[in-house]
Design a protein around this motif. Sequence first.
Motif: not given
Length: 109
Positions: A34, A36, A43, A45
Amino acid sequence: MLTGNNWVLSSLMGGGLDMFSGGLPSLGFTDDGKLSGSTGCNSFSGGYELNGTNINLDPGAMTKKACPGNGEGQFLDALKNVSNFKVGKDKLTLLDGASELMTLIPQGK
């Protein structure tokens, strides 16, 4: 080590960071693939794939705040072109082949 740090941008395309007025972009990588981070304004993700020192970054879903200046666009354009990386004790370098796109340092260093 790529994971375990929140990496903060220290140079983009070999230049300074004065185009980021809201804050500096950052990236975080988890052991399970993952990704981020922040563009300094929005932001995101998503995920990443590793194959040796080759890396494919997918910022995935992103917030949509209006951002001052063109720093966010330049950061995202560079992120799309990343194909490989080098990581040292206090520096992560994201590259397109032999061309350095950006360097990041661990947050708080």
